[in-house]
Design a protein around this motif. Sequence first.
Motif, PDB file in Angstrom:
ATOM      1  N   UNK A 166       0.828  -1.203   0.000  1.00 55.66           N
ATOM      2  CA  UNK A 166       0.000   0.000   0.000  1.00 55.66           C
ATOM      3  C   UNK A 166       0.864   1.256   0.000  1.00 55.66           C
ATOM      4  N   UNK A 167       1.889   1.257   0.840  1.00 56.57           N
ATOM      5  CA  UNK A 167       2.764   2.424   0.958  1.00 56.57           C
ATOM      6  C   UNK A 167       3.563   2.641  -0.326  1.00 56.57           C
ATOM      7  N   UNK A 168       4.120   1.562  -0.867  1.00 56.40           N
ATOM      8  CA  UNK A 168       4.948   1.699  -2.073  1.00 56.40           C
ATOM      9  C   UNK A 168       4.126   2.084  -3.302  1.00 56.40           C
ATOM     10  N   UNK A 173      11.127   3.475  -5.854  1.00 57.68           N
ATOM     11  CA  UNK A 173      10.081   3.365  -4.836  1.00 57.68           C
ATOM     12  C   UNK A 173      10.662   2.963  -3.490  1.00 57.68           C
ATOM     13  N   UNK A 174      11.627   2.083  -3.494  1.00 61.97           N
ATOM     14  CA  UNK A 174      12.285   1.687  -2.249  1.00 61.97           C
ATOM     15  C   UNK A 174      13.000   2.875  -1.629  1.00 61.97           C
ATOM     16  N   UNK A 175      13.707   3.649  -2.447  1.00 59.22           N
ATOM     17  CA  UNK A 175      14.443   4.801  -1.957  1.00 59.22           C
ATOM     18  C   UNK A 175      13.551   5.883  -1.397  1.00 59.22           C
ATOM     19  N   UNK A 176      12.365   6.007  -1.951  1.00 61.46           N
ATOM     20  CA  UNK A 176      11.421   7.032  -1.499  1.00 61.46           C
ATOM     21  C   UNK A 176      10.955   6.747  -0.082  1.00 61.46           C
ATOM     22  N   UNK A 177      10.783   5.474   0.247  1.00 59.29           N
ATOM     23  CA  UNK A 177      10.273   5.110   1.560  1.00 59.29           C
ATOM     24  C   UNK A 177      11.364   5.007   2.616  1.00 59.29           C
TER      25      UNK A 177
END
Length: 166
Positions: free
Chosen positions: A32-34, A142-146
């Motif tokens: 959901x977050x990604x 997307x991983x880096x954003x979170x």
Amino acid sequence: MRLTTKGRYAVTAMLDLALHAQRGPVSLADISKRQGISLSYLEQLFAKLRQNTLVSSVRGPGGGYRLSRESAGIFVAQIIDAVNESIDVTSCGREGDCHNGEVCLTHFLWCDLSEQIHDFLSGISLQSLVDRQDVQEVAQRQEGRDAPAPIESNIDTLLTASHIGS
């Protein structure tokens, strides 16, 4: 083409699951977050995906979902079909009442196109998408954003800010 968010979100969520499968079960909250898909909507989709044996759930701490088989054996069309989504480019929903209650001149052309699209998506596995460089790049972004900034860079920022203020 009539492919609603249900089918699109299901494919997106399954691809996210395939990309993170090596880490163990993946929580719907993480997907959901990604992906920016509401948790309650993902719960509905994953209930259908589980019923169609595309995913299995793991309960308890560290639980979540995992693919029920290898990603090379799960195809995009199966995901869309599992959430009761149809791939239909006709204007009548394949009912044949497109022209004053009767079949229109191009009805069978659009039915054939719908079948071609379904066949095309039947040939695309989750693994083939995971292997794509462009998909990998988006997943890394997307991983880096979170992820929180590393502690060292936070300290450097604070030190730089304190020198600017002096």
